[in-house]
Each structure stands twice: as C-alpha cells, then as structure tokens.
Design a protein around this motif. Structure first.
Motif, short mmCIF file in Angstrom:
data_model
loop_
_atom_site.label_atom_id
_atom_site.label_comp_id
_atom_site.label_asym_id
_atom_site.label_seq_id
_atom_site.Cartn_x
_atom_site.Cartn_y
_atom_site.Cartn_z
N THR A 18 -124.92 71.32 -41.58
CA THR A 18 -124.64 70.27 -40.61
C THR A 18 -124.46 70.87 -39.22
OG1 THR A 18 -122.25 70.42 -40.93
CG2 THR A 18 -123.48 68.93 -42.39
N ALA A 19 -124.48 70.00 -38.21
CA ALA A 19 -124.25 70.46 -36.84
C ALA A 19 -122.86 71.08 -36.71
CB ALA A 19 -124.42 69.29 -35.87
N ALA A 20 -121.87 70.47 -37.37
CA ALA A 20 -120.51 71.01 -37.31
C ALA A 20 -120.47 72.41 -37.92
CB ALA A 20 -119.55 70.08 -38.03
N GLU A 21 -121.19 72.62 -39.01
CA GLU A 21 -121.21 73.93 -39.65
C GLU A 21 -121.89 74.97 -38.76
OE1 GLU A 21 -121.06 77.16 -42.33
OE2 GLU A 21 -119.81 75.39 -41.98
N LEU A 22 -122.99 74.59 -38.10
CA LEU A 22 -123.66 75.51 -37.19
C LEU A 22 -122.74 75.92 -36.04
CD1 LEU A 22 -127.21 73.87 -36.93
CD2 LEU A 22 -126.59 75.93 -38.21
N GLU A 23 -122.03 74.94 -35.50
CA GLU A 23 -121.10 75.24 -34.40
C GLU A 23 -119.98 76.15 -34.87
OE1 GLU A 23 -118.30 72.89 -31.13
OE2 GLU A 23 -119.93 71.84 -32.16
N ARG A 24 -119.47 75.87 -36.06
CA ARG A 24 -118.40 76.72 -36.60
C ARG A 24 -118.87 78.17 -36.74
NH1 ARG A 24 -116.82 79.44 -40.59
NH2 ARG A 24 -118.76 79.08 -41.75
N ARG A 25 -120.10 78.34 -37.27
CA ARG A 25 -120.62 79.69 -37.44
C ARG A 25 -120.75 80.43 -36.11
NH1 ARG A 25 -125.68 78.87 -41.75
NH2 ARG A 25 -124.50 77.71 -43.33
N LEU A 26 -121.26 79.74 -35.11
CA LEU A 26 -121.43 80.39 -33.81
C LEU A 26 -120.08 80.79 -33.21
CD1 LEU A 26 -124.21 78.17 -32.17
CD2 LEU A 26 -124.46 80.48 -33.09
N LEU A 27 -119.11 79.89 -33.25
CA LEU A 27 -117.81 80.17 -32.65
C LEU A 27 -117.02 81.21 -33.45
CD1 LEU A 27 -116.79 76.56 -31.61
CD2 LEU A 27 -117.39 78.45 -30.09
N ALA A 28 -117.31 81.32 -34.75
CA ALA A 28 -116.64 82.32 -35.58
C ALA A 28 -117.35 83.67 -35.53
CB ALA A 28 -116.55 81.82 -37.02
N GLY A 29 -118.46 83.73 -34.83
CA GLY A 29 -119.21 84.98 -34.77
C GLY A 29 -119.98 85.26 -36.05
N HIS A 348 -117.34 83.61 -22.62
CA HIS A 348 -116.09 84.36 -22.79
C HIS A 348 -116.07 84.98 -24.18
CE1 HIS A 348 -114.64 82.48 -19.11
NE2 HIS A 348 -114.96 81.30 -19.62
N PRO A 349 -115.25 86.01 -24.40
CA PRO A 349 -115.15 86.62 -25.73
C PRO A 349 -114.75 85.59 -26.78
CG PRO A 349 -114.05 87.98 -24.08
CD PRO A 349 -114.40 86.69 -23.40
N LEU A 350 -115.34 85.71 -27.95
CA LEU A 350 -115.04 84.76 -29.02
C LEU A 350 -113.60 84.87 -29.51
CD1 LEU A 350 -118.34 84.96 -31.13
CD2 LEU A 350 -117.64 83.17 -29.53
N HIS A 351 -112.99 86.03 -29.33
CA HIS A 351 -111.61 86.23 -29.80
C HIS A 351 -110.58 85.89 -28.73
CE1 HIS A 351 -111.68 89.90 -27.38
NE2 HIS A 351 -112.80 90.24 -28.00
N SER A 352 -111.02 85.28 -27.63
CA SER A 352 -110.09 84.92 -26.57
C SER A 352 -109.05 83.92 -27.07
CB SER A 352 -110.85 84.32 -25.39
OG SER A 352 -109.95 83.82 -24.41
N THR A 353 -107.85 83.98 -26.50
CA THR A 353 -106.79 83.02 -26.84
C THR A 353 -106.52 82.05 -25.70
OG1 THR A 353 -105.12 84.60 -26.09
CG2 THR A 353 -105.67 84.61 -28.45
#
Length: 392
Positions: A18-29, A348-353
């Motif tokens: 799903t689109a949500a899963e693709l976005e999750r993968r990208l943001l999780a690296g 920005h870095p994916l691990h940014s807070t």
C-alpha cells in the motif's frame, strides 16, 4: 517495457504494498524491494549487464556530441569513429550495441526538459555561446550557412540537443562505473543484501553529486564552450534527477505496441502527468523493430553474467522468454536505484528528532509515494516466498 497506463494491466501477480507501507519503508530507511537471495542475484546481475551496456552508450553519446556536432548527415554516428567495412557489416547485421535506445533516452530528457540543465539551455548566456559557434560554423559549411537565415532557431535547437546528449553521456559514465563496482563489491562480499546494495548505490550517487557537467566543442580549430564551468551544472541535481524524471517516471508512449485514444485523453496533454517510464511499464519486450526496451534487453542479453543467465534458464520457459525475465529484473533494479536516490536526497537525516525536520521528511516521502504507488510495485515483493505461501 510497454506502458499500458491508464488502467495498467499486469503480467505478474504478487502482493502489492500500500501507499502507507511504501511511505513507512522510506521513512524507516528500509528498502522498497524485499530482501531475498533471488532479488540480490537478479539486481546485481542485471546491473552488471547494464553497466557494460552503459559503458558503450556513454562512449557513443560523447562521440556524437563532440565529433558529429552539427553534422547535417551523421550516417556514421553509431560507429564511434571506426567506419571500417567490418564494423559497418556488423552494424548492418545487428551484431552490435543498439545505440537507438540511448537516443530514445536522450530524446525523452530533451523533450520533457526538467531541472537545471534545461533551465540553462534557455538562458541568454547559452544563446550567446550558440551565436559564436554558429558564426564560425556557417562560414565553413555552405548548407548550414543557407539553412540558418531561413530557420534561425534550427541550429540553436540542434546545439541544445547536443548538450543533452553529452550530459547524458557523462551521467551514464558515472552510472556504468557504479554498477560495475557494485558487481565487484558483491563478489568480494562487501554487498550481501538488498539493503547494502541500496546503500552502495546511494553512496556512489552522493559521492558524484557535485561532479561538474561541462561540454565544449571544437570548430575550425577553435574551442567553444556549450556548457561552460560558469554554468555551475552538477551531476546529481542537474542531470541525474532530470533523467529519473524523464526516463524512470514520465517516459513516452511506445507506438506500435499499444493503441491509445488521444481524443479520449488516454494520453494526457500535460507532460508532467505522463506515467510511461520504466517504473510504470509492463515487462513486454516484443522484440519488434524499433521498440526501445526490446533494444535494451537485447543489449543486456549479450552481456548477462553467467550466474544470472543460468538462473533464468531454470525458470519458466527457460531461454524462450529470457528477455522478459531480464525486463522484470531490470525493473526491480530501477526501483533500487530510485530507492537510493530518494534515500540520499531526504532534506534531513532520517534519525532526526526535530519535529519540523521530521515533517519535511514526511512531506518529501509522501510526494514520492504519490507517484510510486501507481507504479509496478507488485515486483517489490518476494515472489518466491509468495509462491511458497500459496503452495502451503
């Protein structure tokens, strides 16, 4: 690959993220393509083959831009300066690399015209450089001297096309070296997963990001800049990103494979909405004359590494549909390259807070997912695992 959008048909049946899963993968690296030994074999092998082909494409495009510049009858442009009878005979018998596919990609970039390279080609500085070249060229070429007053924008357009040709040749030089380095890294044990493969590609793209893109020609013993250093054009932003936009995403409808009703707007009048690129296409290399992906698959077939070729022979119809298999593997590889480009260009870095940075990253990922979710994402799943599950 023939794109069948709108209403894409499918020649593969696999779970579609799903689109949500693709976005999750990208943001999780995480990688878009599922981890599996088969996927690693396919992507590394097909990119090694592609790297060999891109080496030839790059050499020829640079040759055309530098040595066939403003040649009104470039009948030997695919011979790389070797018009020997043996070379011509091999060319006529199709015992050769199909440089027509490289021209297809160049025309797609030139036509869609996005990014810094295209912006520079519309500047006054570029036109002034063209004027100096044309003055020198037309004094020595009667045909061009006759054509230029009648069609004053014709030669400028040819120079724009030559600039795109040379820039694409420089881009493919980097990508050829990167793909061949990837194959060596896999054999050396430095790359043993899809995640490591994507990181290897990302590091290579980032390392080449600021590499300057310049182009000069020699006319009557004088050297003229077409893309001067002062234009400050660079590899990633000004050439690589427009290439992804034009070839991976937009592309062009392939005449002769699919019928489109233009009156019903099955082909959008808005080029930015085109979805005929490599990530959207159905793997249908018909091997019909002049079909661009068929030409590329034939070139890659000639350079397949033996482990991948052996695996293809064990699957489906063996050698009978090997070009379709190459096409499917190539699409997976292009998702990996796109994955690497996205991962390397997050704002920005994916691990940014920091919440603002996280929001910017989410917006960036969402923009990509909006386009990728309509692509051939069924190829991203581990098909062998899906088959095992269905059998159980």
């Amino acid at each position: 690959m023939a794109s069948l959008n709108p209403g894409r048909s499918r020649t593969r049946q696999a779970p579609i993220p799903t689109a949500a899963e693709l976005e999750r993968r990208l943001l999780a690296g995480e990688t878009l393509l599922a981890e599996s030994p088969t996927h690693l074999l396919e992507v590394v092998g097909v990119l090694e083959s592609y790297g060999e082909v891109l080496d030839a494409y790059s050499i020829n495009l640079v040759y055309q831009a530098e040595k066939q510049f403003l040649n009104p009858l470039p009948i030997f442009k695919f011979l790389d300066g070797d018009p020997s009878l043996a070379r011509i005979w091999r060319h006529l018998n199709h015992d050769r690399i199909n440089f027509e596919y490289a021209e297809y990609c160049q025309k797609a970039m030139f036509w869609h015209g996005t990014g810094g390279l295209d912006a520079y080609l519309d500047t006054d500085a570029f036109r002034q450089g063209c004027a100096a070249i044309i003055r020198c060229k037309t004094r020595r070429d009667p045909l061009l001297g006759l054509l230029h007053p009648l069609f004053p924008d014709f030669l400028i357009e040819l120079i724009r096309s030559a600039a795109t040709t040379h820039a694409l040749g420089q881009f493919w030089r980097v990508m050829s070296d990167l793909f061949l380095d990837l194959a060596r890294a896999e054999r050396d044990g430095r790359v043993g997963s899809i995640a490591q493969l994507v990181d290897f590609l990302m590091d290579g793209l980032v390392a080449a990001a600021a590499q300057p893109i310049t182009y000069a020609v020699e006319v009557a013993g004088q050297r003229f800049w077409v893309l001067p250093p002062e234009a400050a054009l660079t590899f990633l932003v000004d050439v690589a990103v427009p290439y992804v936009e034009a070839v991976f995403l937009r592309g062009m409808p392939f005449l002769g494979t699919v019928s489109f009703n233009a009156q019903a707007q099955q082909i959008s009048p808005d080029q930015s909405r085109f979805a005929y690129g490599a990530l959207y296409a159905d793997p249908l290399p018909t091997m019909g004359a002049g079909i661009p992906p068929s030409l590329l698959m034939q070139d890659m077939y000639r350079h397949l590494p033996e482990p991948l070729h052996h695996w293809y022979r064990q699957q489906g119809r063996g050698e009978g549909d090997v070009r379709v298999k190459i096409c499917a593997s190539f699409q997976k590889a292009m998702f990996c390259v796109t994955n690497a480009a996205i991962k390397g260009t997050f704002p920005h870095p994916l691990h940014s807070t920091d919440e603002q940075q996280l929001q910017a990253n989410r917006a960036y990922a969402a923009a990509w997912v909006e386009r990728l979710s309509h692509a051939r994402t069924d190829c991203l799943s581990d098909e062998s695992a899906a088959e095992d599950g269905s059998r159980s």
